[in-house]
Design a protein around this motif. Structure first.
Motif, PDB file in Angstrom:
ATOM      1  N   GLU A  53     -32.920  38.391 -70.495  1.00 23.40           N
ATOM      2  CA  GLU A  53     -32.927  39.770 -70.968  1.00 23.40           C
ATOM      3  C   GLU A  53     -33.972  40.641 -70.264  1.00 23.40           C
ATOM      4  O   GLU A  53     -33.704  41.793 -69.911  1.00 23.40           O
ATOM      5  CB  GLU A  53     -33.148  39.808 -72.482  1.00 23.40           C
ATOM      6  CG  GLU A  53     -32.924  41.167 -73.084  1.00 23.40           C
ATOM      7  CD  GLU A  53     -32.960  41.157 -74.600  1.00 23.40           C
ATOM      8  OE1 GLU A  53     -33.166  42.236 -75.170  1.00 23.40           O
ATOM      9  OE2 GLU A  53     -32.779  40.086 -75.204  1.00 23.40           O
ATOM     10  N   GLU A  54     -35.149  40.101 -70.044  1.00 23.37           N
ATOM     11  CA  GLU A  54     -36.221  40.878 -69.403  1.00 23.37           C
ATOM     12  C   GLU A  54     -35.870  41.225 -67.954  1.00 23.37           C
ATOM     13  O   GLU A  54     -36.051  42.368 -67.516  1.00 23.37           O
ATOM     14  CB  GLU A  54     -37.537  40.089 -69.450  1.00 23.37           C
ATOM     15  CG  GLU A  54     -38.719  40.858 -68.893  1.00 23.37           C
ATOM     16  CD  GLU A  54     -40.019  40.070 -68.978  1.00 23.37           C
ATOM     17  OE1 GLU A  54     -40.901  40.335 -68.144  1.00 23.37           O
ATOM     18  OE2 GLU A  54     -40.146  39.200 -69.861  1.00 23.37           O
ATOM     19  N   SER A  57     -33.039  43.731 -67.797  1.00 23.20           N
ATOM     20  CA  SER A  57     -33.545  45.065 -68.115  1.00 23.20           C
ATOM     21  C   SER A  57     -34.179  45.715 -66.884  1.00 23.20           C
ATOM     22  O   SER A  57     -33.979  46.903 -66.626  1.00 23.20           O
ATOM     23  CB  SER A  57     -34.555  44.971 -69.252  1.00 23.20           C
ATOM     24  OG  SER A  57     -35.075  46.228 -69.552  1.00 23.20           O
ATOM     25  N   GLU A  61     -32.686  49.060 -64.597  1.00 22.98           N
ATOM     26  CA  GLU A  61     -33.403  50.284 -64.234  1.00 22.98           C
ATOM     27  C   GLU A  61     -32.932  50.823 -62.883  1.00 22.98           C
ATOM     28  O   GLU A  61     -33.113  52.005 -62.590  1.00 22.98           O
ATOM     29  CB  GLU A  61     -34.908  50.038 -64.205  1.00 22.98           C
ATOM     30  CG  GLU A  61     -35.511  49.804 -65.573  1.00 22.98           C
ATOM     31  CD  GLU A  61     -36.984  49.410 -65.508  1.00 22.98           C
ATOM     32  OE1 GLU A  61     -37.603  49.535 -64.423  1.00 22.98           O
ATOM     33  OE2 GLU A  61     -37.508  48.967 -66.537  1.00 22.98           O
ATOM     34  N   GLN A  69     -26.520  48.138 -69.164  1.00 19.85           N
ATOM     35  CA  GLN A  69     -27.562  47.353 -69.814  1.00 19.85           C
ATOM     36  C   GLN A  69     -27.006  46.402 -70.872  1.00 19.85           C
ATOM     37  O   GLN A  69     -27.665  45.433 -71.245  1.00 19.85           O
ATOM     38  CB  GLN A  69     -28.599  48.285 -70.435  1.00 19.85           C
ATOM     39  CG  GLN A  69     -29.338  49.104 -69.396  1.00 19.85           C
ATOM     40  CD  GLN A  69     -30.277  50.129 -69.998  1.00 19.85           C
ATOM     41  OE1 GLN A  69     -30.553  50.111 -71.184  1.00 19.85           O
ATOM     42  NE2 GLN A  69     -30.779  51.020 -69.160  1.00 19.85           N
TER      43      GLN A  69
END
Length: 170
Positions: A53-54, A57, A61, A69
């Motif tokens: 998930e990180e 993310s 961007e 997303q």
């Protein structure tokens, strides 16, 4: 399902269910990309699978769209210019080879009940930095993937064969 039906079924999915994609299915999609033909069989493709998930993310961007997303998987399709075939006139076939592989993956994903959307309008430089890629790798496309939210695909408008095909001469 025959190939034409599969090609008709594939569409750009922009709404994903909030559920993980099984690793076996991801591997099958990747295998389809790896089996794709490439110029002189040099195989300059490299794929980065992102499920964390990180990291998703951070990659998101580079293409800040809410639907993007929400994809549980992002496959970053890269081309290795140090391994690609270059035609005598200087044309580097890296982009073409990666495009063929990504097309194979979108069709394989569709066949497995998954949805994808080929994304090219992203910040390639930022994506390169986020993933800490070596200089010889270029991010060619992002392929968000997951289970489609909608059960039926939208109607696709296509030009006719007569508008897109010439025989013998233009």
């Amino acid at each position: 399902m025959n190939f034409i039906d599969l090609a008709k079924k594939r569409y750009s999915v922009r709404k994903f269910k909030d559920m993980a994609v099984e690793k076996e299915k991801i591997l099958q999609v990747l295998e389809a990309g790896i089996l794709a033909p490439s110029a002189v069989n040099y195989q300059p493709c490299h794929f980065i699978v992102i499920t964390d998930e990180e990291i998703r993310s951070k990659v998101a961007e580079t293409y800040p769209r809410p639907w993007f997303q929400s994809a549980p998987v992002i496959i970053v399709a890269c081309g290795d210019h140090s391994q690609s075939w270059i035609r005598k006139d200087g044309k580097d076939h890296c982009d073409i080879d990666v495009a063929i592989a990504v097309d194979h993956m979108t069709l394989a994903a569709t066949d497995l009940g998954l949805g994808t959307c080929w994304v090219c309008a992203f910040d390639a430089k930022k994506c390169h930095e986020v993933l800490e890629l070596p200089e010889n790798l270029e991010v060619i496309a992002l392929l968000p993937m997951g289970y489609p939210m909608e059960e039926s695909e939208p109607e696709k408008k296509r030009k006719s064969i007569k508008d897109m095909v010439s025989w013998e001469r233009y």
